[in-house]
Design a protein around this motif. Sequence first.
Motif, PDB file in Angstrom:
ATOM      1  N   ALA A   1       0.834  -1.202   0.000  1.00 37.88           N
ATOM      2  CA  ALA A   1       0.000   0.000   0.000  1.00 37.88           C
ATOM      3  C   ALA A   1       0.867   1.250   0.000  1.00 37.88           C
ATOM      4  CB  ALA A   1      -0.923  -0.015   1.215  1.00 37.88           C
ATOM      5  N   ALA A   2       1.942   1.231   0.803  1.00 39.42           N
ATOM      6  CA  ALA A   2       2.841   2.388   0.835  1.00 39.42           C
ATOM      7  C   ALA A   2       3.562   2.558  -0.497  1.00 39.42           C
ATOM      8  CB  ALA A   2       3.859   2.217   1.969  1.00 39.42           C
ATOM      9  N   ALA A   3       3.942   1.454  -1.127  1.00 33.50           N
ATOM     10  CA  ALA A   3       4.651   1.533  -2.405  1.00 33.50           C
ATOM     11  C   ALA A   3       3.758   2.054  -3.524  1.00 33.50           C
ATOM     12  CB  ALA A   3       5.196   0.158  -2.778  1.00 33.50           C
ATOM     13  N   LEU A   4       2.436   1.906  -3.375  1.00 33.02           N
ATOM     14  CA  LEU A   4       1.500   2.341  -4.409  1.00 33.02           C
ATOM     15  C   LEU A   4       1.062   3.793  -4.249  1.00 33.02           C
ATOM     16  CD1 LEU A   4      -0.743  -0.852  -4.571  1.00 33.02           C
ATOM     17  CD2 LEU A   4       0.488   0.125  -6.524  1.00 33.02           C
ATOM     18  N   ARG A   5       1.585   4.515  -3.282  1.00 38.72           N
ATOM     19  CA  ARG A   5       1.064   5.840  -2.968  1.00 38.72           C
ATOM     20  C   ARG A   5       1.567   6.982  -3.849  1.00 38.72           C
ATOM     21  NH1 ARG A   5      -2.131   6.301   1.231  1.00 38.72           N
ATOM     22  NH2 ARG A   5      -1.829   8.543   1.293  1.00 38.72           N
ATOM     23  N   PRO A   6       2.631   6.823  -4.653  1.00 40.40           N
ATOM     24  CA  PRO A   6       3.047   7.970  -5.486  1.00 40.40           C
ATOM     25  C   PRO A   6       1.889   8.473  -6.350  1.00 40.40           C
ATOM     26  CG  PRO A   6       4.717   6.287  -5.554  1.00 40.40           C
ATOM     27  CD  PRO A   6       3.541   5.692  -4.833  1.00 40.40           C
TER      28      PRO A   6
ATOM     29  N   VAL B   1      -3.593  -5.604 -14.767  1.00 42.73           N
ATOM     30  CA  VAL B   1      -3.886  -4.255 -14.282  1.00 42.73           C
ATOM     31  C   VAL B   1      -2.624  -3.399 -14.282  1.00 42.73           C
ATOM     32  CG1 VAL B   1      -4.691  -2.908 -12.310  1.00 42.73           C
ATOM     33  CG2 VAL B   1      -5.852  -5.029 -12.925  1.00 42.73           C
ATOM     34  N   LEU B   2      -1.485  -3.979 -13.890  1.00 44.86           N
ATOM     35  CA  LEU B   2      -0.228  -3.237 -13.931  1.00 44.86           C
ATOM     36  C   LEU B   2       0.103  -2.791 -15.350  1.00 44.86           C
ATOM     37  CD1 LEU B   2       2.261  -5.074 -11.527  1.00 44.86           C
ATOM     38  CD2 LEU B   2       1.177  -2.864 -11.204  1.00 44.86           C
ATOM     39  N   ALA B   3      -0.106  -3.695 -16.315  1.00 52.39           N
ATOM     40  CA  ALA B   3       0.170  -3.332 -17.710  1.00 52.39           C
ATOM     41  C   ALA B   3      -0.731  -2.181 -18.160  1.00 52.39           C
ATOM     42  CB  ALA B   3      -0.034  -4.555 -18.613  1.00 52.39           C
ATOM     43  N   TRP B   4      -2.012  -2.279 -17.814  1.00 53.06           N
ATOM     44  CA  TRP B   4      -2.949  -1.219 -18.195  1.00 53.06           C
ATOM     45  C   TRP B   4      -2.577   0.103 -17.541  1.00 53.06           C
ATOM     46  CZ3 TRP B   4      -6.385  -0.008 -21.680  1.00 53.06           C
ATOM     47  CH2 TRP B   4      -7.297   1.025 -21.421  1.00 53.06           C
ATOM     48  N   ARG B   5      -2.228   0.048 -16.274  1.00 54.06           N
ATOM     49  CA  ARG B   5      -1.854   1.275 -15.561  1.00 54.06           C
ATOM     50  C   ARG B   5      -0.595   1.893 -16.158  1.00 54.06           C
ATOM     51  NH1 ARG B   5      -4.316   4.628 -12.363  1.00 54.06           N
ATOM     52  NH2 ARG B   5      -2.980   4.567 -10.525  1.00 54.06           N
ATOM     53  N   SER B   6       0.376   1.058 -16.534  1.00 56.11           N
ATOM     54  CA  SER B   6       1.614   1.597 -17.099  1.00 56.11           C
ATOM     55  C   SER B   6       1.358   2.295 -18.428  1.00 56.11           C
ATOM     56  CB  SER B   6       2.636   0.479 -17.286  1.00 56.11           C
ATOM     57  OG  SER B   6       2.251  -0.405 -18.321  1.00 56.11           O
TER      58      SER B   6
ATOM     59  N   PHE C   1       4.687   2.584  -8.749  1.00 60.97           N
ATOM     60  CA  PHE C   1       5.274   2.244  -7.461  1.00 60.97           C
ATOM     61  C   PHE C   1       6.334   3.259  -7.062  1.00 60.97           C
ATOM     62  CE2 PHE C   1       3.821  -1.967  -8.917  1.00 60.97           C
ATOM     63  CZ  PHE C   1       3.138  -2.401  -7.780  1.00 60.97           C
ATOM     64  N   ASP C   2       6.471   3.440  -5.766  1.00 62.16           N
ATOM     65  CA  ASP C   2       7.531   4.279  -5.230  1.00 62.16           C
ATOM     66  C   ASP C   2       8.891   3.732  -5.682  1.00 62.16           C
ATOM     67  OD1 ASP C   2       8.247   6.327  -2.856  1.00 62.16           O
ATOM     68  OD2 ASP C   2       9.618   4.610  -2.808  1.00 62.16           O
ATOM     69  N   PRO C   3       9.814   4.582  -6.151  1.00 60.85           N
ATOM     70  CA  PRO C   3      11.090   4.102  -6.694  1.00 60.85           C
ATOM     71  C   PRO C   3      11.960   3.367  -5.681  1.00 60.85           C
ATOM     72  CG  PRO C   3      11.093   6.494  -6.450  1.00 60.85           C
ATOM     73  CD  PRO C   3       9.698   6.042  -6.223  1.00 60.85           C
ATOM     74  N   VAL C   4      11.724   3.555  -4.400  1.00 63.05           N
ATOM     75  CA  VAL C   4      12.492   2.834  -3.377  1.00 63.05           C
ATOM     76  C   VAL C   4      11.694   1.654  -2.831  1.00 63.05           C
ATOM     77  CG1 VAL C   4      13.575   2.984  -1.108  1.00 63.05           C
ATOM     78  CG2 VAL C   4      13.814   4.872  -2.743  1.00 63.05           C
ATOM     79  N   LEU C   5      10.446   1.918  -2.453  1.00 63.81           N
ATOM     80  CA  LEU C   5       9.627   0.865  -1.857  1.00 63.81           C
ATOM     81  C   LEU C   5       9.210  -0.202  -2.865  1.00 63.81           C
ATOM     82  CD1 LEU C   5       7.290   2.924   0.515  1.00 63.81           C
ATOM     83  CD2 LEU C   5       9.405   1.705   1.072  1.00 63.81           C
TER      84      LEU C   5
END
Length: 587
Positions: free
Chosen positions: A38-43, A390-395, A405-409
């Motif tokens: 959840a934190a990694a998806l926040r950007p 879903v990741l492909a569609w979002r990208s 995704f957050d570049p670090v998390l």
Amino acid sequence: MRDATMAGAGAERGITRRRMLYAAVSMASGLALAGLAAAALRPGGFDGWDAAILLLFVVTVPWGVIGFWNAAIFLWLRFTAADAVAAVAPFARPSRPAGRPAGRTAILMCVRNEDPAGAFGALSRLMADLAQGGHRDQFHAFVLSDTDRPDIAAAEEALAAAIAARHPVTYRRRTANEGFKAGNIRDFCLRWGGEYAFMVTLDTDSIMSADAIRRLVGIMEANPRFGIVQTLVTGMPSTSLFARLFQFGMRLGMRSYTLGSAAWQADCGPYWGHNAIIRVAPFTRHCHIPRLSGRPPFGGDVLSHDQIEAALMRRAGWEVRVLPEEGGSWEANPPTLVEFVRRDLRWCLGNMQYVRLVGMPGLLPGSRFHLWLAMLMFFGAPAWTAFFAVLAWRSATQPEGAAIFDPVLGPALLAIVLVFVFAPKFATAIDVLLHRDERRSFGGAPRFLAGFAAEFVFSLLLFPITTLAHTLFMLGLPFRRRAGWTGQARADHAVPWAVALRTLWRQTLAGAVGTAVFLAGSWEAWAWGQLGLAGLLLAVPFAVATSVPRLGRWAARVGFCRLPEETAPPPELVAAGLAALAPAAGR
């Protein structure tokens, strides 16, 4: 009787505490992974698409968490216990040697439409070895055939007659495949079961040593509340490149997973349907699987019978144990990717039928957990497929320069997930590398590490192929897509390009579409997407290349992905004439 164990009430309380601790750390780990995701998806904020990605991710988490903690328990036991097996399975180290068996044991081999030469040969050698131990009258073999091909049936009858002339063997062929394998064994129980205290179940590709079977009988007689004892089944050395890679990884994963899980499963262990010993009377009385109402695929006879039978045995108060130690119990693995997928789809359907059975009254929590876990193994497939979609569609639809995704998390989450998924194999690899005898058994550290690296890549390629196959199959279940108990092609053979394309074109198409969609987003997104897309794009050449007999024979000759049985071949496998053991014989 249900709550009593051979260990006593005090030990049972200890097992309950272990299970509660295991559940607590597993749930905490799962929640921590979900929180990190959840934190990694926040950007850029957290919207409905992010929520969908998170939900799909959460569905995939349990298997990895469970494997990780089983692996952790394995390593802890290996480093802290003088005898890790005895620490979780005291019955494996009896205080006195077993004497002459008091009861008779039936050896059951279930066959259906497969070349009988190998199976009947293994059975003949087993009966000869049991007779040499002076217990000839205590063991009787039954070949339970559901073969409906006249040519194979004739060969079975001829081979069975030849064996019966030398050993106590009974051949029976049913004219109808009612109940599949479970029905086959139930027919034995009703006709002959009253004459035997125990039965050892074997598949067509099973090999067990006489010593292993005598040991199982001794364990059952010393522990009168044991209903089932399952051995740790390992793959036989193979000259198929696909099988060598697969069983190398399976050997590593199952060694730590089984020992670690035995610490908390205890008397509510698994049954895998073969290479196990069963107490006949309670099995006959309590373990009949009802025919499900309605039409197939969710109605009718149950394909995956083993976990249900274990649950019913446990419900009746009998313990189900696993012997978490390798030795004397082997099986063959599918020689090609095509055969592997075909077998997996049959298991998929059988496990999905557990939806109708998991709510049966009286099942213990541990048994229901096993059933849910068996279903989750396949429920995770559509979740992973949808996750990548879903990741492909979002990208592709993200604003330019935006990140999912957050570049670090994000990379940290990926690394942790890979560690969790591969933890059982990592744990065994650590154990092997830290013990000289183990390193030698796998051919030395350099050879072991080369095999480990190759199997890691193999698993990364195999996972999306089988995941999409499971997903498509499950989507077809509401439309009555079916899979039955059919014979398997167990001999090494090359997969023609046309067969690979006909079987795996959907994977190839999905890989191409996914690549195009990810590229529509960014090169960075495409690079990350290759973790799931490379296997799909390469599915057809992967299936063909890993089936080439010449490559498999070369791998066996040089010791690529060598197993301990190839370093020190057991006499049972030498007698079977396995081609993969020829290089060992020449050393």
